[in-house]
Design a protein around this motif. Structure first.
Motif, mmCIF file in Angstrom:
data_model
loop_
_atom_site.group_PDB
_atom_site.id
_atom_site.type_symbol
_atom_site.label_atom_id
_atom_site.label_comp_id
_atom_site.label_asym_id
_atom_site.label_seq_id
_atom_site.Cartn_x
_atom_site.Cartn_y
_atom_site.Cartn_z
ATOM 1 N N TYR A 1 -9.126 1.719 -0.946
ATOM 2 C CA TYR A 1 -8.594 0.552 -0.242
ATOM 3 C C TYR A 1 -7.507 0.918 0.759
ATOM 4 O O TYR A 1 -7.035 0.062 1.493
ATOM 5 N N GLN A 2 -7.065 2.160 0.754
ATOM 6 C CA GLN A 2 -6.023 2.606 1.677
ATOM 7 C C GLN A 2 -4.764 1.755 1.563
ATOM 8 O O GLN A 2 -4.141 1.417 2.549
ATOM 9 N N THR A 3 -4.466 1.386 0.342
ATOM 10 C CA THR A 3 -3.316 0.528 0.103
ATOM 11 C C THR A 3 -2.596 1.035 -1.141
ATOM 12 O O THR A 3 -3.253 1.321 -2.152
ATOM 13 N N PRO A 4 -1.290 1.158 -1.075
ATOM 14 C CA PRO A 4 -0.577 1.606 -2.268
ATOM 15 C C PRO A 4 -0.561 0.529 -3.347
ATOM 16 O O PRO A 4 -0.381 -0.654 -3.052
ATOM 17 N N VAL A 5 -0.828 0.901 -4.583
ATOM 18 C CA VAL A 5 -0.775 -0.050 -5.702
ATOM 19 C C VAL A 5 -0.118 0.613 -6.905
ATOM 20 O O VAL A 5 0.008 1.832 -6.969
ATOM 21 N N ILE A 6 0.284 -0.223 -7.819
ATOM 22 C CA ILE A 6 0.751 0.268 -9.110
ATOM 23 C C ILE A 6 -0.214 -0.270 -10.142
ATOM 24 O O ILE A 6 -0.552 -1.461 -10.121
ATOM 25 N N VAL A 7 -0.737 0.572 -11.012
ATOM 26 C CA VAL A 7 -1.661 0.088 -12.026
ATOM 27 C C VAL A 7 -0.961 0.082 -13.381
ATOM 28 O O VAL A 7 -0.378 1.082 -13.802
ATOM 29 N N GLU A 8 -0.979 -1.082 -14.017
ATOM 30 C CA GLU A 8 -0.365 -1.226 -15.344
ATOM 31 C C GLU A 8 -1.430 -1.688 -16.331
ATOM 32 O O GLU A 8 -2.574 -1.928 -15.961
ATOM 33 N N PRO B 1 -6.695 -2.669 -17.437
ATOM 34 C CA PRO B 1 -5.833 -2.300 -16.314
ATOM 35 C C PRO B 1 -5.671 -3.452 -15.324
ATOM 36 O O PRO B 1 -6.593 -4.253 -15.155
ATOM 37 N N TYR B 2 -4.514 -3.546 -14.715
ATOM 38 C CA TYR B 2 -4.386 -4.455 -13.580
ATOM 39 C C TYR B 2 -3.540 -3.796 -12.510
ATOM 40 O O TYR B 2 -2.659 -2.990 -12.804
ATOM 41 N N ALA B 3 -3.871 -4.145 -11.264
ATOM 42 C CA ALA B 3 -3.228 -3.496 -10.130
ATOM 43 C C ALA B 3 -2.196 -4.429 -9.504
ATOM 44 O O ALA B 3 -2.466 -5.607 -9.291
ATOM 45 N N LEU B 4 -1.028 -3.895 -9.258
ATOM 46 C CA LEU B 4 0.007 -4.661 -8.572
ATOM 47 C C LEU B 4 0.085 -4.160 -7.145
ATOM 48 O O LEU B 4 0.006 -2.954 -6.889
ATOM 49 N N LEU B 5 0.276 -5.080 -6.215
ATOM 50 C CA LEU B 5 0.334 -4.683 -4.813
ATOM 51 C C LEU B 5 1.757 -4.281 -4.450
ATOM 52 O O LEU B 5 2.723 -4.764 -5.032
#
Lengths: 336, 274
Positions: free
Chosen positions: B239-246, B254-258
């Motif tokens: 996605y070429q986007t930084p995320v944090i996965v928790e 898992p869920y991704a935070l933007l």
């Protein structure tokens, strides 16, 4: 199917049948010489010999029967095309299909193809002309994804122009007796002397109605979108092909016997839909019957309104239908 | 029993000259709940259209129950695979009538009306999807969430073994998103219905699906359980986007935070979180 709906549909079909009967009977009585209903029955029972009998049986009755077949056919063709293109403004006339059929028939008249193929040359050439235009318009509409309906209607108008220009060209190049034949036929009239052709028209028109019912549910699904229809197991391309052929047959046949009668396929299904909704299971039969009644009515009007001069019936349907077209275009947000 | 329910081998698909899918290999077993994810234009919807026999493959093949889908009739496919696409015209017809249309693949050539049995099946799935209270409303007049339920009911009425959904939760509020996906999960469990759905929302995909297929640029980038596919390395690359996965503390999924540009710049100063 719930019972209420079946009852409603049966009631509608019966009342439309009644309407056909009433208008047909009225049309039988009214004319240059008015004959009362009582007299009509007596003349018919007494049989051949009287002048009134020959007016009724040889002139008025064939016209009414032809009106029934042609009105039903045009109106059904309109309902079918509207179902395929998912737009209430398309019909044989507005798509230029009638024009194509007329061109086919003109060619037959000028080149005297009936010498080779007999009287069936007319409906056959009408069918071929109509089918050619349907597939032409459709290939244009599918090549550029979904062609916008304005574009399609404009193309239809242009096709009508082109075919009538070519018809004029043909007339300019041909002998005067042929010109008479073309002009006479093209004006649009239910006056057809050939009884065999009338019977063929009735037969094919009813055949078209029966065949269309194989596809009524498919067209209901088409309304959801072609892809959604395919997901319901419908072979979309084959269904369209067969329906186009049915519509070509109905239009080509009507034009070849009665000339160009515009807008019947637009007005009638539109009015019927107000009562029935978009369900093709009732729309087809109801449009057919109402179209029959409508055309017989218009024809009666055409031959009596300024009697003894007879108007081409296309004039009446053109005025009523053209107005209806404008009203529909303005009233509803037609999906353009 | 034998073999997978759906098997896609070396599939390439596209429109005219433009290839959209290339070299797709995928096997789906009965009862799976698959989520197809990927950026816009990665070919998610095209893959669904290929499986539902709308789009003819340029090469490769798709088999359902070991039959090439192009070797059987469209009616036969419609009895096995039902589709809830995004492009269904909301007609002015009663909801019941619309749902009844799902029986069409079972009609024989000369049939114009549904049978009593068809009606019973319609009733059954209408109550299962709680669309029975919408019975007389027009499809065009009900809300987006209700319409989605009606679409699902129509699909179930086809009594398929597999159901394909194209972004079933788009344009819905969270109440309806959850309601729709809970329903799909229930159907997946109770009817042993195989589900393949395209989802935009990575978190919903991770929460509900047993397996995810991540598409990127017309190719399968990664297939596996959500825990494997939704890692921050994978998501950032595709996605070429930084995320944090928790991890969701309750489900363990898992869920991704933007991460916004501004926050990223600030956190860049004190080292990146992952």
């Amino acid at each position: 199917m719930n019972k209420k709906k079946i009852l409603q549909w049966t009631a509608l079909v019966l009342s439309l049948l009644m309407l056909c009967l009433i208008i047909g009977t009225a049309s039988l009585c009214i004319g240059a010489t008015d004959i009362s209903l009582k007299r009509v029955l007596r003349v018919l029972l007494e049989g051949k010999g009287t002048a009134e009998y020959s007016i009724l049986v040889n002139i008025r009755l064939p016209r009414i029967i032809l009106g029934l077949a042609v009105g039903g056919a045009l109106s059904l063709a309109g309902a079918i095309l509207q179902g395929i293109f998912r737009n209430p403004l398309v019909e044989p006339y507005t798509l230029g299909i009638s024009g194509g059929a007329a061109l086919g028939v003109s060619v037959t008249i000028v080149f005297k193809l009936y010498h080779f193929f007999g009287v069936m040359a007319y409906p056959m050439s009408g069918f071929l002309g109509a089918a050619f235009i349907i597939f032409f318009v459709y290939s244009l509409s599918s090549k550029r994804g979904i062609m916008k309906i304005q574009g399609m209607l404009l193309t239809g108008v242009m096709i009508s122009f082109i075919s009538s220009s070519i018809i004029m060209l043909i007339m300019a190049l041909s002998k005067s007796e042929d010109i008479h034949g073309i002009v006479f036929w093209q004006m649009g009239s239910l006056d057809e002397p050939n009884l065999y052709l009338i019977l063929v028209t009735v037969g094919c028109s009813l055949l078209g109605l029966v065949l269309s019912y194989f596809f009524c549910l498919d067209l209901n699904a088409f309304a959801l979108g072609e892809e959604a229809a395919a997901h319901l197991g419908i072979n979309v391309e084959r269904t369209k092909l067969l329906l186009f052929l049915i519509a070509s047959m109905l239009t080509g046949l009507s034009v070849s016997v009665a000339g160009i009668i515009g807008f019947v396929g637009l007005v009638v299904p539109h009015v019927i839909r107000i009562f029935t909704g978009p369900d093709h299971r009732i729309l087809f039969i109801a449009s057919f019957l109402a179209g029959a009644a409508f055309l017989i009515f218009c024809d009666t009007l055409a031959r009596t309104i300024i009697a003894p001069i007879e108007l081409p019936v296309g004039v009446i349907t053109g005025i009523i239908g053209g107005l209806a077209f404008i009203i529909i275009l303005n009233k509803r947000a037609v999906r353009l | 029993m034998s073999g997978p329910l759906l098997s896609i081998k070396n599939l390439s698909c596209g429109y005219r000259q433009k290839r959209i899918l290339q070299g797709i290999d995928l096997e789906v077993s009965r009862g799976e709940l698959i989520g197809i994810i990927g950026p816009n234009g990665s070919g998610k919807t095209t893959l669904l259209r290929a499986i539902s026999r709308i789009l003819k493959p340029l090469s490769g093949e798709i088999r359902i129950e070991d039959k090439d889908i192009w070797q059987v009739t469209s009616k036969e496919i419609a009895r096995k695979v039902a589709v809830v696409s995004q492009a269904i015209e909301p007609l002015m017809i009663p909801v019941t009538e619309y749902i009844t249309m799902g029986r069409m693949p079972y009609y024989h050539r000369f049939q114009v009306f549904e049978t009593r049995k068809d009606q019973q099946i319609v009733e059954k799935y209408m109550s299962l999807t709680s669309t029975d209270k919408l019975r007389h409303s027009l499809l065009s007049e009900i809300s987006g969430g209700e319409r989605q339920l009606a679409h699902i009911a129509r699909a179930l009425v086809q009594e398929p073994i597999m159901i394909l959904l194209d972004e079933p939760t788009s344009h819905l509020d969270i109440t309806h998103q959850i309601a729709i996906l809970d329903l799909i999960k229930r159907l997946n469990r109770s009817l042993d219905l195989t589900v393949i759905m395209v989802l935009h929302d990575l978190n919903l995909a991770g929460e509900y699906c047993s397996r995810l297929v991540l598409l990127n640029d017309g190719k399968i980038f990664k297939v596996g359980p959500p825990e494997e596919v939704l890692s921050y390395e994978v998501i950032e690359e595709v996605y070429q986007t930084p995320v944090i996965v928790e991890k969701n503390p309750l489900s363990g999924k898992p869920y991704a935070l933007l991460v916004t540009e501004e926050v990223l710049q600030q956190s860049g100063k004190d080292g990146r979180t992952g």
